[in-house]
Design a protein around this motif. Structure first.
Motif, PDB file in Angstrom:
ATOM      1  N   ASN A 238     -64.352 -98.377  -7.529  1.00 22.86           N
ATOM      2  CA  ASN A 238     -63.871 -97.176  -8.226  1.00 22.86           C
ATOM      3  C   ASN A 238     -62.391 -97.299  -8.574  1.00 22.86           C
ATOM      4  O   ASN A 238     -61.787 -96.362  -9.063  1.00 22.86           O
ATOM      5  CB  ASN A 238     -64.040 -95.927  -7.343  1.00 22.86           C
ATOM      6  CG  ASN A 238     -65.504 -95.599  -7.120  1.00 22.86           C
ATOM      7  OD1 ASN A 238     -66.349 -96.048  -7.892  1.00 22.86           O
ATOM      8  ND2 ASN A 238     -65.816 -94.859  -6.079  1.00 22.86           N
ATOM      9  N   MET A 239     -61.817 -98.473  -8.275  1.00 22.52           N
ATOM     10  CA  MET A 239     -60.378 -98.666  -8.479  1.00 22.52           C
ATOM     11  C   MET A 239     -60.105 -99.046  -9.925  1.00 22.52           C
ATOM     12  O   MET A 239     -60.756 -99.946 -10.470  1.00 22.52           O
ATOM     13  CB  MET A 239     -59.924 -99.797  -7.546  1.00 22.52           C
ATOM     14  CG  MET A 239     -58.437 -99.906  -7.363  1.00 22.52           C
ATOM     15  SD  MET A 239     -58.013-101.415  -6.483  1.00 22.52           S
ATOM     16  CE  MET A 239     -58.378-100.996  -4.811  1.00 22.52           C
ATOM     17  N   LYS A 240     -59.165 -98.350 -10.557  1.00 21.38           N
ATOM     18  CA  LYS A 240     -58.814 -98.689 -11.943  1.00 21.38           C
ATOM     19  C   LYS A 240     -57.685 -99.706 -11.970  1.00 21.38           C
ATOM     20  O   LYS A 240     -57.726-100.675 -12.715  1.00 21.38           O
ATOM     21  CB  LYS A 240     -58.396 -97.428 -12.705  1.00 21.38           C
ATOM     22  CG  LYS A 240     -59.580 -96.544 -13.093  1.00 21.38           C
ATOM     23  CD  LYS A 240     -59.134 -95.225 -13.652  1.00 21.38           C
ATOM     24  CE  LYS A 240     -59.368 -95.146 -15.139  1.00 21.38           C
ATOM     25  NZ  LYS A 240     -58.990 -93.804 -15.645  1.00 21.38           N
ATOM     26  N   GLN A 241     -56.660 -99.461 -11.151  1.00 20.04           N
ATOM     27  CA  GLN A 241     -55.550-100.428 -11.088  1.00 20.04           C
ATOM     28  C   GLN A 241     -54.729-100.196  -9.829  1.00 20.04           C
ATOM     29  O   GLN A 241     -54.797 -99.132  -9.221  1.00 20.04           O
ATOM     30  CB  GLN A 241     -54.659-100.299 -12.317  1.00 20.04           C
ATOM     31  CG  GLN A 241     -54.019 -98.942 -12.477  1.00 20.04           C
ATOM     32  CD  GLN A 241     -52.948 -98.936 -13.555  1.00 20.04           C
ATOM     33  OE1 GLN A 241     -52.504 -99.973 -14.021  1.00 20.04           O
ATOM     34  NE2 GLN A 241     -52.515 -97.769 -13.951  1.00 20.04           N
ATOM     35  N   TRP A 242     -53.986-101.244  -9.436  1.00 18.72           N
ATOM     36  CA  TRP A 242     -53.047-101.055  -8.338  1.00 18.72           C
ATOM     37  C   TRP A 242     -51.743-101.758  -8.688  1.00 18.72           C
ATOM     38  O   TRP A 242     -51.744-102.782  -9.347  1.00 18.72           O
ATOM     39  CB  TRP A 242     -53.633-101.517  -7.006  1.00 18.72           C
ATOM     40  CG  TRP A 242     -53.598-102.981  -6.709  1.00 18.72           C
ATOM     41  CD1 TRP A 242     -52.687-103.643  -5.947  1.00 18.72           C
ATOM     42  CD2 TRP A 242     -54.546-103.981  -7.141  1.00 18.72           C
ATOM     43  NE1 TRP A 242     -52.996-104.983  -5.877  1.00 18.72           N
ATOM     44  CE2 TRP A 242     -54.126-105.207  -6.605  1.00 18.72           C
ATOM     45  CE3 TRP A 242     -55.679-103.961  -7.942  1.00 18.72           C
ATOM     46  CZ2 TRP A 242     -54.804-106.402  -6.836  1.00 18.72           C
ATOM     47  CZ3 TRP A 242     -56.359-105.141  -8.166  1.00 18.72           C
ATOM     48  CH2 TRP A 242     -55.928-106.337  -7.619  1.00 18.72           C
ATOM     49  N   ASN A 243     -50.646-101.137  -8.308  1.00 14.14           N
ATOM     50  CA  ASN A 243     -49.319-101.664  -8.635  1.00 14.14           C
ATOM     51  C   ASN A 243     -48.459-101.677  -7.382  1.00 14.14           C
ATOM     52  O   ASN A 243     -48.662-100.887  -6.476  1.00 14.14           O
ATOM     53  CB  ASN A 243     -48.607-100.766  -9.663  1.00 14.14           C
ATOM     54  CG  ASN A 243     -49.390-100.698 -10.955  1.00 14.14           C
ATOM     55  OD1 ASN A 243     -49.660-101.710 -11.557  1.00 14.14           O
ATOM     56  ND2 ASN A 243     -49.779 -99.496 -11.350  1.00 14.14           N
ATOM     57  N   VAL A 244     -47.476-102.580  -7.397  1.00 15.17           N
ATOM     58  CA  VAL A 244     -46.506-102.596  -6.304  1.00 15.17           C
ATOM     59  C   VAL A 244     -45.124-102.408  -6.909  1.00 15.17           C
ATOM     60  O   VAL A 244     -44.759-103.113  -7.848  1.00 15.17           O
ATOM     61  CB  VAL A 244     -46.544-103.935  -5.530  1.00 15.17           C
ATOM     62  CG1 VAL A 244     -45.601-103.886  -4.345  1.00 15.17           C
ATOM     63  CG2 VAL A 244     -47.959-104.244  -5.060  1.00 15.17           C
ATOM     64  N   ASN A 245     -44.387-101.440  -6.392  1.00 14.30           N
ATOM     65  CA  ASN A 245     -42.978-101.303  -6.764  1.00 14.30           C
ATOM     66  C   ASN A 245     -42.200-102.144  -5.759  1.00 14.30           C
ATOM     67  O   ASN A 245     -41.970-101.730  -4.622  1.00 14.30           O
ATOM     68  CB  ASN A 245     -42.557 -99.827  -6.693  1.00 14.30           C
ATOM     69  CG  ASN A 245     -41.116 -99.632  -7.123  1.00 14.30           C
ATOM     70  OD1 ASN A 245     -40.290-100.538  -6.990  1.00 14.30           O
ATOM     71  ND2 ASN A 245     -40.809 -98.447  -7.620  1.00 14.30           N
ATOM     72  N   TRP A 246     -41.827-103.360  -6.193  1.00 11.90           N
ATOM     73  CA  TRP A 246     -41.234-104.316  -5.247  1.00 11.90           C
ATOM     74  C   TRP A 246     -39.848-103.875  -4.778  1.00 11.90           C
ATOM     75  O   TRP A 246     -39.378-104.319  -3.736  1.00 11.90           O
ATOM     76  CB  TRP A 246     -41.170-105.715  -5.870  1.00 11.90           C
ATOM     77  CG  TRP A 246     -42.527-106.260  -6.170  1.00 11.90           C
ATOM     78  CD1 TRP A 246     -43.126-106.340  -7.393  1.00 11.90           C
ATOM     79  CD2 TRP A 246     -43.488-106.761  -5.230  1.00 11.90           C
ATOM     80  NE1 TRP A 246     -44.394-106.866  -7.276  1.00 11.90           N
ATOM     81  CE2 TRP A 246     -44.643-107.139  -5.963  1.00 11.90           C
ATOM     82  CE3 TRP A 246     -43.497-106.930  -3.852  1.00 11.90           C
ATOM     83  CZ2 TRP A 246     -45.780-107.667  -5.366  1.00 11.90           C
ATOM     84  CZ3 TRP A 246     -44.633-107.472  -3.258  1.00 11.90           C
ATOM     85  CH2 TRP A 246     -45.753-107.835  -4.003  1.00 11.90           C
ATOM     86  N   ASP A 247     -39.169-103.019  -5.570  1.00 14.45           N
ATOM     87  CA  ASP A 247     -37.818-102.596  -5.182  1.00 14.45           C
ATOM     88  C   ASP A 247     -37.863-101.670  -3.971  1.00 14.45           C
ATOM     89  O   ASP A 247     -37.066-101.793  -3.051  1.00 14.45           O
ATOM     90  CB  ASP A 247     -37.117-101.889  -6.356  1.00 14.45           C
ATOM     91  CG  ASP A 247     -36.983-102.838  -7.541  1.00 14.45           C
ATOM     92  OD1 ASP A 247     -36.797-104.045  -7.285  1.00 14.45           O
ATOM     93  OD2 ASP A 247     -37.086-102.394  -8.705  1.00 14.45           O
ATOM     94  N   ILE A 248     -38.806-100.703  -4.001  1.00 15.01           N
ATOM     95  CA  ILE A 248     -38.875 -99.782  -2.852  1.00 15.01           C
ATOM     96  C   ILE A 248     -40.049-100.129  -1.933  1.00 15.01           C
ATOM     97  O   ILE A 248     -40.372 -99.393  -1.007  1.00 15.01           O
ATOM     98  CB  ILE A 248     -38.962 -98.303  -3.316  1.00 15.01           C
ATOM     99  CG1 ILE A 248     -40.183 -98.080  -4.235  1.00 15.01           C
ATOM    100  CG2 ILE A 248     -37.689 -97.870  -3.996  1.00 15.01           C
ATOM    101  CD1 ILE A 248     -40.472 -96.612  -4.493  1.00 15.01           C
TER     102      ILE A 248
END
Length: 644
Positions: free
Chosen positions: A573-583
């Motif tokens: 059911n996952m559309k996308q995943w992202n990582v904010n590498w700064d925080i």
């Protein structure tokens, strides 16, 4: 261009030797630098494995055609000239430590591929390296250093599958010593002494289990970039519990090491199981070690015979197909139905309502239920579509408890439903139906009967034959505390455990070694917490730490204050995943406008990102492509912006 001096430490000259200084210009390429270094040292040897490591930037200079200027190297650069392959101490799941040469310059993913090639383990993508947990050392144990088996002389081959000789890679067939090492890898170890179990680190809580997952190495960076030095110790473990294409004929080492990892997970209470299951695990371990010691392991692996085997098998299938009459085929085309009275329970927070009985009907891939049999012609109270559901057993044969636990996908997570069956017969049929339904198959599927059969044999193993076991109990002396986790050492004396383990042993005593190993793994894989890797996280907007469980097909959110699963999200059911590498924060978007974001407390968010991407990668593998590993796709899914 003006010439300038570049100082390079040459590792082969020894630690105390001064750096070698060579005169270079900025347009000189790395290959030219290496040539000058080799000439200056005047040592005659094979330098082909050597490369330059840039200390300040923590990177290898592997592109020999690039110039010093392109790399941005000036006179103040600290460069080290050293071999790319170095010895490493490697702890295996079965507790053996090997010393072997591994690649320190490639990403860890490729290093693991090289190790698995040497040890004859297929599907290296399922394994990875992690920093070991220190054992509790006592003063009197000072002299007991574990034996290390040396494989540093084994040549590093680049072929994808090693050439087999007598069923083992040719480099293990060179000498009796090497053959003995291969036997240690491919045959399960005798049960460990209770004091060895007691000495090992045992996680006491979910948070303890979460700390272990902070130790995995980053697959997209090399060993040296992660502070691993020559002769350091690392563990090789199965990281992704999505075992694919296990064939005992080719996977002797892989099967044995997976069994050992499962066995230790149970002995160290890394995964919870019931007392009944623990006795069965104990009986299987006892049987496996008994058979492994007595059975000579015949490792004949003749490709011609294998081809003949598979040709005969496919001919057999063809003959069976031709023999079926038109009436048989018609019978198979009309999908059978399952109908019966079952009890249903929907666990909700703070409710004590029990099970209610309804008339259930299983059709295609869904279950409908009605108030009674008479009302089953009309509209059902509810229809549950099983496709994509989680199906887990919750069974205790002695207590006559036969539950089917269903986790049904819903936009906000997963809904939990329990179905209670009256007896084994009913449970086997409905459980088999639910398992097929969850894969999108109907009851007409050819595997329905074999699924019922395997569930029945699984239940039969948990039955106790009190009459027959006591006869053998006196003859067989078992060290029962080697077969069960320390919790049971405190709870029962060995003489209380012996008859219970021998009871369970009666049901498995006829199994061959391979079947016993496979059965052990099947029961382990059916445990409710199987395959969960825990990480302590803090969800966005929350003030307290919670635990995220990462499974092969879903994520679960655990509330630490009560220890309950609060939410479940499935990867499909996952559309996308992202990582904010700064925080260092992960954000995941699911269908139905469900968004979650969290930062990781006990592990780097790269580890969590890699787990999720890795499991999605595991689900893309297929038979046609099984020989070639799509390394690029793995790095795309797991690497993040820091990758390669």
């Amino acid at each position: 261009m003006a010439a300038w001096d570049l100082s390079v430490t040459v590792e082969d000259l020894g630690l105390d030797a001064p750096p070698v200084t060579i005169s270079v210009a900025s347009d000189l390429h790395i290959g030219g630098v290496i040539l000058k270094l080799v000439e200056k040292t005047q040592i005659k040897q094979d330098w082909s494995d050597h490369a330059l490591w840039w200390e300040q930037k923590q990177r290898w200079l592997l592109r020999t055609a690039w110039t010093l200027e392109k790399y941005g190297i000036h006179a103040d650069a600290k460069l080290v000239f050293m071999p790319q392959h170095k010895p490493l101490r490697l702890g295996l799941p079965n507790g053996i430590t090997l010393r072997l040469r591994v690649c320190f310059s490639n990403p860890v993913f490729q290093t693991v591929m090289g190790i698995c090639r040497m040890l004859n383990i297929r599907h290296p993508e399922e394994l990875s390296l992690l920093r070991p947990i220190e054992e509790k050392k006592k003063k009197k144990d000072k002299n007991l250093a574990p034996e290390i088996y040396d494989l540093t002389e084994v040549p590093l081959s680049s072929v994808s599958r090693p050439c087999l000789y007598n069923g083992m890679p040719a480099h293990f067939a060179d000498s009796p010593e090497m053959e003995a090492i291969y036997k240690m890898l491919s045959v399960s170890q005798p049960p460990p002494a209770p004091e060895v179990i007691a000495k090992q680190y045992r996680p006491a809580s979910v948070v303890d289990k979460a700390h272990i997952n902070g130790r995995w190495l980053d697959s997209s960076r090399c060993l040296l970039q992660q502070g691993i030095q020559e002769s350091d110790k690392l563990w090789l473990r199965f990281k992704y519990y999505a075992t694919y294409d296990m064939d005992p004929k080719y996977d002797a080492v892989r099967l044995t090491q997976l069994y050992e990892q499962a066995r230790w997970a149970i002995l160290l209470e890394d995964i919870d199981c019931t007392e009944e299951e623990m006795m069965l695990f104990g009986a299987l371990q006892y049987h496996i070690s008994k058979v492994a010691q007595s059975e000579p392991q015949i490792m004949s692996n003749n490709p011609a015979m294998d081809d003949l085997d598979s040709a005969l098998q496919s001919l057999e299938v063809k003959m069976e197909g031709e023999g079926s009459s038109a009436s048989d085929l018609l019978e198979n085309m009309t999908a059978p139905e399952l109908t019966d009275y079952l009890k249903i329970f929907r666990p909700k927070r703070l409710t004590l309502k029990g099970y209610k009985q309804y008339w259930f009907k299983f059709q295609d891939t869904s279950i409908s239920y009605f108030k009674s049999k008479e009302e089953s012609i009309g509209e059902p109270i509810q229809m549950i579509n099983l496709k994509g559901c989680e199906v887990a057993p919750d069974v205790n044969v002695a207590a006559q408890k036969f539950l089917i636990r269903l986790l049904i996908p819903a936009p906000e997570g997963m809904n939990e439903v329990y179905l209670r069956c009256e007896n084994e017969q009913q449970y086997a049929q409905w459980m088999a139906g639910c398992r097929l339904g969850s894969k999108g198959k109907t009851l007409a599927d050819s595997s329905f009967q074999s699924e019922i059969q395997s569930i029945r044999s699984f239940l039969a193993m948990q039955k106790t034959n009190s009459s027959s076991s006591s006869a053998n109990a006196s003859e067989e002396s078992i060290n029962t505390h080697s077969l069960v986790s320390p919790r049971y050492h405190k709870k029962y004396k060995p003489k209380q455990l012996t008859p219970r383990i021998l009871d369970a042993y009666q049901n498995v005593a006829q199994l061959s070694l391979t079947d016993a190993l496979m059965r052990f793994l099947q029961i382990w894989q059916a445990l409710p917490d199987f395959g969960l890797a825990y990480v302590v996280v803090r969800f966005k907007g929350s003030r307290k730490d919670e635990v995220l469980g990462i499974a092969p097909n879903r994520l679960i959110r655990i509330d630490l204050s009560v220890g309950d699963v609060v939410k479940t999200w499935r990867y499909n059911n996952m559309k996308q995943w992202n990582v904010n590498w700064d925080i260092r924060q992960m954000a995941i978007e699911f269908e139905g406008n469900v968004n979650i974001a969290f930062s990781c407390v006990t592990a780097d968010c790269k580890i969590v990102h890699e787990f999720i991407g890795g499991y999605i990668f595991m689900s893309t593998r297929s038979r046609e492509k099984s020989e070639t590993l799509n390394e690029e796709l793995f790095h795309k899914l797991t690497g993040g912006h820091e990758a390669l």
